[in-house]
Design an enzyme around this catalytic site. Structure first.
Site, mmCIF file in Angstrom:
data_model
loop_
_atom_site.group_PDB
_atom_site.id
_atom_site.type_symbol
_atom_site.label_atom_id
_atom_site.label_comp_id
_atom_site.label_asym_id
_atom_site.label_seq_id
_atom_site.Cartn_x
_atom_site.Cartn_y
_atom_site.Cartn_z
ATOM 1 N N ARG A 233 28.569 39.879 29.648
ATOM 2 C CA ARG A 233 29.610 39.270 29.691
ATOM 3 C C ARG A 233 30.266 39.203 28.374
ATOM 4 O O ARG A 233 29.775 39.189 27.105
ATOM 5 C CB ARG A 233 29.522 37.688 29.858
ATOM 6 C CG ARG A 233 30.330 37.061 31.096
ATOM 7 C CD ARG A 233 29.786 35.747 31.330
ATOM 8 N NE ARG A 233 30.954 35.059 31.622
ATOM 9 C CZ ARG A 233 31.093 33.562 31.232
ATOM 10 N NH1 ARG A 233 30.122 33.044 30.618
ATOM 11 N NH2 ARG A 233 32.263 33.184 31.602
ATOM 12 N N HIS B 250 41.047 45.564 35.080
ATOM 13 C CA HIS B 250 41.810 45.120 36.172
ATOM 14 C C HIS B 250 42.703 46.092 36.964
ATOM 15 O O HIS B 250 43.802 46.272 36.141
ATOM 16 C CB HIS B 250 42.648 44.011 35.335
ATOM 17 C CG HIS B 250 42.094 42.666 34.987
ATOM 18 N ND1 HIS B 250 41.573 41.826 35.758
ATOM 19 C CD2 HIS B 250 41.286 42.484 33.737
ATOM 20 C CE1 HIS B 250 40.860 40.861 35.002
ATOM 21 N NE2 HIS B 250 40.718 41.365 33.805
ATOM 22 N N GLU C 70 37.569 33.679 35.393
ATOM 23 C CA GLU C 70 36.572 33.380 34.636
ATOM 24 C C GLU C 70 35.033 33.038 35.722
ATOM 25 O O GLU C 70 35.107 32.043 36.566
ATOM 26 C CB GLU C 70 37.119 31.766 34.246
ATOM 27 C CG GLU C 70 35.663 30.851 33.384
ATOM 28 C CD GLU C 70 35.254 31.746 32.330
ATOM 29 O OE1 GLU C 70 34.131 31.977 31.938
ATOM 30 O OE2 GLU C 70 36.245 32.523 31.534
ATOM 31 N N SER C 71 34.377 33.682 35.503
ATOM 32 C CA SER C 71 33.372 33.806 36.467
ATOM 33 C C SER C 71 32.477 32.563 36.549
ATOM 34 O O SER C 71 31.909 32.535 37.783
ATOM 35 C CB SER C 71 32.106 34.923 35.906
ATOM 36 O OG SER C 71 31.720 34.988 34.685
ATOM 37 N N GLU D 91 44.198 45.848 39.419
ATOM 38 C CA GLU D 91 45.212 45.165 40.076
ATOM 39 C C GLU D 91 46.574 44.783 39.043
ATOM 40 O O GLU D 91 47.498 44.402 39.567
ATOM 41 C CB GLU D 91 44.815 43.822 40.677
ATOM 42 C CG GLU D 91 44.401 42.577 39.750
ATOM 43 C CD GLU D 91 43.096 42.908 38.908
ATOM 44 O OE1 GLU D 91 42.442 43.775 39.154
ATOM 45 O OE2 GLU D 91 42.802 41.721 38.254
ATOM 46 N N CYS E 92 36.465 42.493 36.835
ATOM 47 C CA CYS E 92 36.353 41.769 35.585
ATOM 48 C C CYS E 92 35.204 40.573 35.877
ATOM 49 O O CYS E 92 34.127 40.839 36.248
ATOM 50 C CB CYS E 92 37.700 41.381 34.890
ATOM 51 S SG CYS E 92 37.347 41.015 33.008
ATOM 52 N N ILE F 117 40.504 42.668 29.748
ATOM 53 C CA ILE F 117 40.894 41.521 29.015
ATOM 54 C C ILE F 117 39.504 40.710 29.010
ATOM 55 O O ILE F 117 38.772 40.239 29.987
ATOM 56 C CB ILE F 117 41.579 40.621 30.091
ATOM 57 C CG1 ILE F 117 42.971 41.417 30.093
ATOM 58 C CG2 ILE F 117 41.972 39.182 29.376
ATOM 59 C CD1 ILE F 117 43.771 40.917 31.074
HETATM 60 N N1 GLN Z 1 35.213 36.847 30.505
HETATM 61 C C1 GLN Z 1 35.412 36.484 31.908
HETATM 62 C C2 GLN Z 1 34.165 36.219 32.212
HETATM 63 O O1 GLN Z 1 33.057 36.561 32.036
HETATM 64 C C3 GLN Z 1 36.139 37.798 32.550
HETATM 65 C C4 GLN Z 1 37.396 37.951 32.137
HETATM 66 C C5 GLN Z 1 38.413 38.460 33.219
HETATM 67 O O2 GLN Z 1 38.112 38.474 34.239
HETATM 68 N N2 GLN Z 1 39.515 39.159 32.564
HETATM 69 O O3 GLN Z 1 34.166 35.418 33.317
#
Ligand code: GLN
Length: 207
Positions: A108, A177, A48-49, A179, A79, A139
Site C-alpha cells: 500500500r 486510475h 481509501e481501502s 477511470e 488503486c 495517486i
Molecule cells: N492509498 C490508498 C489506499 O491504499 C489508495 C489511493 C487511491 O485509491 N488513489 O487505500
C-alpha cells in the site's frame, strides 16, 4: 449488455460509471445487497481501502461481495480497489481487511514521496489481450510486490518498473486510475471479459 456495478461507498464512483457507460455496459451504483445481487460484475473504485472495507461491513456488503467474488463474479479494482482484491497486503493499516481473490501481495502507498502521485504512459499488454498504451494516473498507489503463478502481469509502471496491472481469471486490478484520463480502453477490456464470462455461465447452464 452486461450490468456492471460500481461499489459506491466512497471514492471516485462517478468516473467509473461514466467510463463503463462509454465502454458499452449498463452501469449502476451499488450501496445495498439487493443492488449487488442485480449486477453481473463489480468495480471497486479508488479511494481509501480501509474506509471502503469498513463501510462495506457497515452496509452489510462485505460478506456478500466476498462470496460473489469467490463464486466467480468478475471484478475490476483500481488503486484502493486493487488493495481490496489482494489476498495479502503489506504496509496496510492494522487489521486491514480485503475481499481478496487475487493471489497477489500488494504494498500500500508503495511509491515513495518523490513519485507519490504521478502520471505516465502505461503499456497494458497481456499474453491473451493487448489493450495498448493508456494514460496512467497514480495517486498514492499500491504496487504488486508478489504475484502467484496463476496471475497474468498486464503492466509495469513507467517510473520504477513495478507490477501495476494484473489479471487472474475474471479479476483485473490496476494500481493506477483508468477511470481518470478520458480513455475507456481498460474498461472496454473489462466489459469484454464480463461478456465472455456471462456467456460462459449461460452456455454452461443445462438446456
Ligand atoms: N492509498 C490508498 C489506499 O491504499 C489508495 C489511493 C487511491 O485509491 N488513489 O487505500
Amino acid at each position: 449488455t452486461p450490468t456492471i456495478g460500481v461499489l459506491a461507498l466512497q471514492g471516485d464512483v462517478r468516473e467509473h460509471l461514466a467510463a463503463l457507460a462509454a465502454a458499452g455496459a449498463t452501469a449502476i451504483a451499488v450501496r445495498r445487497p439487493a443492488e449487488l445481487a442485480a449486477v453481473d460484475a463489480l468495480v471497486l473504485p479508488g479511494g481509501e481501502s480501509t474506509t471502503i472495507a469498513k463501510l462495506a461491513r457497515t452496509f452489510e456488503l462485505f460478506a456478500p461481495i466476498q462470496h460473489r467474488i469467490r463464486a466467480g463474479m468478475p471484478a475490476l479494482g483500481t488503486c484502493a480497489g486493487m488493495v481490496l482484491l489482494a489476498d495479502r497486503v503489506v504496509d496496510g493499516a492494522v487489521g486491514q481487511e480485503t475481499f481478496g481473490g487475487l493471489d497477489i501481495t500488494v504494498r500500500r502507498n508503495a511509491f515513495g514521496r518523490q513519485v507519490a502521485s504521478f502520471e505516465g504512459e502505461v503499456e497494458m499488454a497481456g499474453s491473451a489481450n493487448a489493450v495498448g498504451t493508456v494514460p496512467g494516473v497514480f495517486i498514492r498507489a499500491p504496487w504488486v510486490e508478489e504475484a502467484g503463478a496463476g496471475v497474468e502481469v498486464l503492466a509495469q509502471d513507467p517510473a520504477v518498473g513495478r507490477i501495476v496491472a494484473v489479471r487472474q481469471g475474471p479479476l483485473v486490478a490496476t494500481a493506477f486510475h483508468p477511470e481518470v484520463g478520458g480513455d475507456a480502453r481498460v474498461h472496454s477490456f473489462f466489459v469484454d471479459l464480463v461478456r465472455a464470462s456471462v456467456g460462459d455461465t449461460l452456455s454452461a447452464r443445462p438446456a
